[in-house]
Design a protein around this motif. Structure first.
Motif, PDB file in Angstrom:
ATOM      1  N   ASP A   1       0.658  -0.671   0.280  1.00 63.16           N
ATOM      2  CA  ASP A   1       0.149  -0.022   0.045  1.00 63.16           C
ATOM      3  C   ASP A   1       0.719   1.126  -0.057  1.00 63.16           C
ATOM      4  O   ASP A   1       2.132   0.919   0.452  1.00 63.16           O
ATOM      5  CB  ASP A   1      -0.900  -0.290   1.133  1.00 63.16           C
ATOM      6  CG  ASP A   1      -2.111   0.870   1.201  1.00 63.16           C
ATOM      7  OD1 ASP A   1      -2.194   2.061   1.123  1.00 63.16           O
ATOM      8  OD2 ASP A   1      -3.078   0.510   0.938  1.00 63.16           O
TER       9      ASP A   1
ATOM     10  N   GLY B   1       3.955  -1.533  -6.187  1.00 61.21           N
ATOM     11  CA  GLY B   1       3.999  -2.262  -7.326  1.00 61.21           C
ATOM     12  C   GLY B   1       5.291  -3.034  -6.920  1.00 61.21           C
ATOM     13  O   GLY B   1       5.902  -4.432  -7.193  1.00 61.21           O
TER      14      GLY B   1
ATOM     15  N   THR C   1      -8.833  -2.556  -1.228  1.00 56.50           N
ATOM     16  CA  THR C   1      -8.529  -1.173  -1.615  1.00 56.50           C
ATOM     17  C   THR C   1     -10.077  -0.336  -1.859  1.00 56.50           C
ATOM     18  O   THR C   1     -10.704  -0.742  -0.552  1.00 56.50           O
ATOM     19  CB  THR C   1      -8.611  -1.556  -3.669  1.00 56.50           C
ATOM     20  OG1 THR C   1      -9.042  -0.533  -4.057  1.00 56.50           O
ATOM     21  CG2 THR C   1      -9.829  -2.731  -3.701  1.00 56.50           C
TER      22      THR C   1
ATOM     23  N   THR D   1       0.291  -5.101 -11.018  1.00 53.82           N
ATOM     24  CA  THR D   1       1.119  -6.491  -9.848  1.00 53.82           C
ATOM     25  C   THR D   1       0.947  -7.220  -9.637  1.00 53.82           C
ATOM     26  O   THR D   1       1.528  -8.609  -8.973  1.00 53.82           O
ATOM     27  CB  THR D   1       0.950  -5.711  -8.262  1.00 53.82           C
ATOM     28  OG1 THR D   1       1.717  -4.451  -9.028  1.00 53.82           O
ATOM     29  CG2 THR D   1       1.764  -5.727  -7.894  1.00 53.82           C
ATOM     30  N   CYS D   2      -0.801  -7.822  -9.472  1.00 50.52           N
ATOM     31  CA  CYS D   2      -1.253  -9.492  -8.914  1.00 50.52           C
ATOM     32  C   CYS D   2      -0.534  -9.749 -10.246  1.00 50.52           C
ATOM     33  O   CYS D   2      -0.361 -10.987  -9.972  1.00 50.52           O
ATOM     34  CB  CYS D   2      -2.806  -9.254  -8.915  1.00 50.52           C
ATOM     35  SG  CYS D   2      -3.064 -10.683  -8.933  1.00 50.52           S
TER      36      CYS D   2
ATOM     37  N   GLY E   1      -1.935  -2.172  -8.640  1.00 48.37           N
ATOM     38  CA  GLY E   1      -2.253  -3.505  -7.966  1.00 48.37           C
ATOM     39  C   GLY E   1      -2.651  -4.747  -8.694  1.00 48.37           C
ATOM     40  O   GLY E   1      -2.245  -5.965  -9.292  1.00 48.37           O
TER      41      GLY E   1
ATOM     42  N   LEU F   1      -3.233  -6.615  -1.286  1.00 45.41           N
ATOM     43  CA  LEU F   1      -3.010  -5.109  -2.070  1.00 45.41           C
ATOM     44  C   LEU F   1      -3.689  -4.168  -2.509  1.00 45.41           C
ATOM     45  O   LEU F   1      -4.450  -4.837  -2.978  1.00 45.41           O
ATOM     46  CB  LEU F   1      -2.249  -6.098  -3.419  1.00 45.41           C
ATOM     47  CG  LEU F   1      -2.355  -5.874  -5.202  1.00 45.41           C
ATOM     48  CD1 LEU F   1      -0.479  -4.942  -4.905  1.00 45.41           C
ATOM     49  CD2 LEU F   1      -1.614  -7.295  -5.690  1.00 45.41           C
ATOM     50  N   ASP F   2      -2.655  -3.385  -2.039  1.00 42.29           N
ATOM     51  CA  ASP F   2      -3.702  -1.833  -2.847  1.00 42.29           C
ATOM     52  C   ASP F   2      -4.365  -1.968  -4.616  1.00 42.29           C
ATOM     53  O   ASP F   2      -3.033  -2.472  -5.340  1.00 42.29           O
ATOM     54  CB  ASP F   2      -2.908  -1.020  -2.275  1.00 42.29           C
ATOM     55  CG  ASP F   2      -4.288   0.592  -2.100  1.00 42.29           C
ATOM     56  OD1 ASP F   2      -5.429   0.451  -2.931  1.00 42.29           O
ATOM     57  OD2 ASP F   2      -4.019   1.675  -2.164  1.00 42.29           O
TER      58      ASP F   2
ATOM     59  N   PHE G   1      -7.147  -8.141  -2.810  1.00 43.70           N
ATOM     60  CA  PHE G   1      -6.851  -6.896  -2.940  1.00 43.70           C
ATOM     61  C   PHE G   1      -7.735  -6.525  -1.134  1.00 43.70           C
ATOM     62  O   PHE G   1      -8.508  -6.958  -1.289  1.00 43.70           O
ATOM     63  CB  PHE G   1      -7.555  -6.537  -4.155  1.00 43.70           C
ATOM     64  CG  PHE G   1      -7.100  -6.136  -5.133  1.00 43.70           C
ATOM     65  CD1 PHE G   1      -6.400  -5.481  -5.841  1.00 43.70           C
ATOM     66  CD2 PHE G   1      -6.869  -7.926  -6.155  1.00 43.70           C
ATOM     67  CE1 PHE G   1      -5.099  -6.087  -7.015  1.00 43.70           C
ATOM     68  CE2 PHE G   1      -6.182  -8.304  -7.443  1.00 43.70           C
ATOM     69  CZ  PHE G   1      -5.270  -7.191  -7.527  1.00 43.70           C
TER      70      PHE G   1
END
Length: 229
Positions: A13, A39, A87, A68-69, A65, A56-57, A85
């Protein structure tokens, strides 16, 4: 003994106060915690830290994100890791994009630490139950190997994102049995995760694109089944 003993969590984040809040509460539960503020940093840390779960944001500088994922899911050691996530984005398209790219859960801010810890604990418990199941399914030329999260068809290796793999694996474990969308959402994503019903259709379509239409059959007006003769 704390419930999180031995499990590793990476928190990503760009807000320092959120990182500190999550780190404090997760460490208090016994989890091993590392943090990243964007990320790119998260992917680099994940390669060596190899977390069991990533929080993960979506909205972050340098790399969002969703991308990044996608990169995390491409790392072999993280194929079975949970990605959640966390967010402020509540739009439907953001949620669909997150699950399509391989997320296990989607939680909207503001953060409720106790509820979050409960969901994380439930996720790890489900994972432990699944790890005790029979790990390999062979049906004709199709081999589904849960230990490596890989499949092969006619001896050709095919890689599926985590949720696509789990959906195929679940259906193959129950051949010729029809499941509606709610059944599949319950068994693959869990009752404590809100996922749109059409997410199932999207995942089925993507699995078929990779292994062909010959295994998963649509039962009109009912749902899907893994069909074998």
């Amino acid at each position: 003994m704390s419930s999180g003993t031995g499990k590793k969590i990476l928190v990503v984040d760009d807000e320092a106060d959120i990182l500190e809040l999550l780190r404090y509460n997760l460490k208090k539960e016994g989890y091993l915690v590392k943090t990243a503020s964007n990320g790119l940093e998260a992917v680099n840390i994940a390669r060596t830290f190899v977390p069991d779960l990533v929080l993960l944001d979506i909205m972050m500088p340098q790399q969002d994100g969703v991308e990044t994922c996608r990169q995390l899911r491409s790392i072999p050691d993280l194929e079975s890791a949970f990605i959640v996530f966390l967010t402020a984005r509540s739009e439907e398209y953001s949620e669909v994009a997150a699950f399509d790219i391989g997320a296990d859960d989607y939680i909207t801010k503001p953060i409720k630490p106790r509820a979050l810890l409960s969901r994380i604990g439930a996720m790890f418990r489900r994972g432990e139950v699944k790890s005790k199941e029979n790990q390999t399914i062979s049906i004709g030329p199709l081999v589904i190997d849960k230990t490596s999260y890989t499949i092969s068809y006619d001896e050709k290796k095919i890689t599926l994102p985590k949720k696509e793999f789990e959906l195929l694996y679940f259906l193959a474990q129950n051949p010729n049995k029809v499941f509606n969308r709610d059944d599949l959402l319950q068994n693959i994503w869990g009752s404590d995760v809100y996922v749109l019903a059409r997410t199932v259709d999207v995942h089925i379509r993507k699995v078929r694109e990779k292994i062909g239409d010959g295994f998963i059959r649509t039962v009109k007006g009912v749902g899907y089944k893994f069909e074998i003769d």
